[in-house]
Design an enzyme around this catalytic site. Structure first.
Site, PDB file in Angstrom:
ATOM      1  CE  LYS A  75      39.597  58.783   4.889  1.00 47.20           C
ATOM      2  NZ  LYS A  75      40.877  59.201   4.289  1.00 47.20           N
ATOM      3  CB  SER A 150      40.443  59.156   0.296  1.00 48.26           C
ATOM      4  OG  SER A 150      41.266  59.219   1.463  1.00 48.26           O
ATOM      5  CB  SER A 174      43.443  61.509   1.658  1.00 51.06           C
ATOM      6  OG  SER A 174      43.348  60.843   0.439  1.00 51.06           O
TER       7      SER A 174
END
Ligand code: GLN
Length: 483
Positions: A75, A150, A174
């Protein structure tokens, strides 16, 4: 190759079925073929292939670890030395960190191959990946749908098999919500399990890194790499780390599953409820017992979170001032004007909204009414879980109230967007570990996740409970058409 789990890939690499360079090349090609998903912000071909070549040498020497030569997508919130780290923001569009996050260091030390950095909501604020400066990510199950957020890029990358595993972070859901919406397995560990050093801060008392994978077995292998005490993170727990893979096959007969009535009330889509109830029936077949429980304060979790998280964010994001690093407005009159223009131009609308809410909640005269009040609610929410766990071993429910919604559907209504995390947020406020596990599909053909919440620090039990479900179901091995 791309349908294999990392435990299968590790065996294949060791048996010489293919090399890590071949495997890495295969995933890099897939990333190139499926750029329309927009799952990656940066791809690091050269270094990926070099790391794969080094892994192949290690494999040849017979000293391979479970992660040696395995490609992983990171990420874009984890700092990577020499590789751009944007956090989904224009503010960090050209930021090249001079150091690695602890999580990244650990993957490198374990011999993993970094494929690239995945797209995400700006500063991890969002539930649909639509707040990213680098554009939205598509859900591989249906391109009209959002992947969740997210960690939407990570979830889409694993679901589309552009990477066998990916990291995520979870402040209010998330990891779990995008895992649910994309039909993959994700775990948010207990707060303090995984170091936050070098993980760009959103709300420090809630942020936690974790794994996103096809299976619970793979999520455990990842957690074995990621977890552990780090003296560079003051909230990292100085406790021994178990082998998270060791108890995957423990028998779950007699497991007490708590079903909170608040998680099955109004607001839950009937289709999602049906899938979750079927999943719970599978556990009954495995001789688990169901216990009705209540988390009476959980309905206050979303408003509580939307005071605390923005308050912490407003403080964390004050460092982006155009002076030390990151974006700086090209034209300005004086220092104060430079600050203002830099922040006005560098941050997107959702980030600005949070900074304004947080600054307001922390301002003198309002602090007691909002921030202090929310801290008290947080305690009540955590106490609810403590009481519930006197009656059960794990808690189950839906991860999200609906399947993936369409892009654009909730962008004009932040409250509707925030409510997508209604089941995940209480868990962050209490610091507990939780997972989302693929449990089936809605009538719209979009995936549904089963949410499993564990007792503090008992990730091993959680992974065990998820793995036993995956032994008798095959939802986790389904792939979207075209991938
Ligand atoms: N969707 C929630 C938010 O927007 C949670 C995000 C997260 O866990 N990083 O804050």
């Amino acid at each position: 190759m791309h349908d294999k789990t990392i435990s299968q890939l590790a065996t294949a690499l060791r048996d010489g079925e293919f090399s890590s360079v071949e495997l890495t090349r295969h995933f890099l090609d897939r990333i190139g073929q499926h750029q329309d998903l927009n799952a990656f912000v940066s791809v690091d071909e050269e270094n990926a292939l070099a790391a794969a070549a080094a892994a192949d040498e290690k494999l040849a020497s017979g000293n391979a670890d479970p992660m040696t030569g395995i490609p992983v997508a990171q990420k874009d919130i984890f700092c990577t030395e020499g590789l751009r780290t944007t956090c989904g923001s224009k503010m960090l569009e050209n930021f090249i960190p001079p150091y690695n996050a602890t999580v990244i260091e650990k993957f490198i030390a374990a011999g993993a191959v970094t494929l690239g950095k995945t797209n995400m909501d700006e500063f991890a604020m969002g539930s649909s990946n639509e707040t990213s400066y680098f554009g939205p990510v598509k859900n591989p199950w249906d391109h009209k749908a959002v992947p969740g957020g997210s960690s939407g890029g990570s979830a889409a990358a694993v679901a589309a098999r552009l990477a066998p595993i990916a990291t995520g972070t979870d402040t209010g859901g998330s990891i779990r919500q995008p895992a649910a919406l994309c039909g993959i397995t994700g775990i948010k560990p207990s707060y303090g399990r995984v170091s936050r050093y070098g993980m760009i801060a959103f709300a420090s008392s809630l942020d936690q890194g974790g794994s996103m994978a096809q299976t619970a077995e793979d999520a455990a292998i990842m957690l074995n790499v990621m977890a552990g005490f780090d003296e560079r993170d003051s909230t990292s727990l100085a406790i021994d780390k178990p082998d998270f893979s060791a108890s995957l096959n423990d028998d779950i007969a007699g497991l007490k599953i708590g079903l909170p009535k608040e998680f099955f009330e109004d607001g839950l889509n009937a289709d999602v409820a049906r899938v979750v109830e079927n999943a719970i029936d599978e556990y009954k077949k495995l001789d688990a017992e169901l216990v009705d429980i209540s988390l009476p304060n959980s309905k206050l979790a979303v408003p509580c979170y939307y005071v605390l998280a923005p308050a912490e964010a407003s403080s964390n994001l004050s460092r982006y001032d155009g002076v030390r690093y990151g974006y700086r407005a090209p034209e300005y009159d004086d220092l104060e004007d430079m600050y203002k223009k830099t922040r006005a131009q560098g941050f997107g609308a959702e980030v600005k909204r949070r900074i304004m809410i947080g600054t307001y909640a922390l301002s003198s005269g309002y602090y007691d009414a909002y921030y202090m009040k929310a801290q008290k609610l947080r305690r009540l929410i955590a106490d609810d879980f403590d009481r519930a766990f006197e009656q059960c071993d794990v808690i189950m429910g839906p991860t999200a109230p609906s399947t993936a919604f369409n892009a654009g559907e909730k962008t004009d209504d932040p409250v509707q967007m925030y409510l997508n995390d209604i089941y995940t947020i209480p868990v962050n406020l209490a610091g507990l570990p939780a997972m989302s596990v693929p449990a089936g599909f809605g009538n719209d053909g979009r995936p549904v996740g089963l949410h499993i919440i564990g007792q503090y620090l008992n990730e091993s039990r959680l992974l065990n409970v998820a793995h036993q479900f995956q032994r008798v179901t095959d939802w986790h091995s389904k792939t979207p058409e075209g991938y």
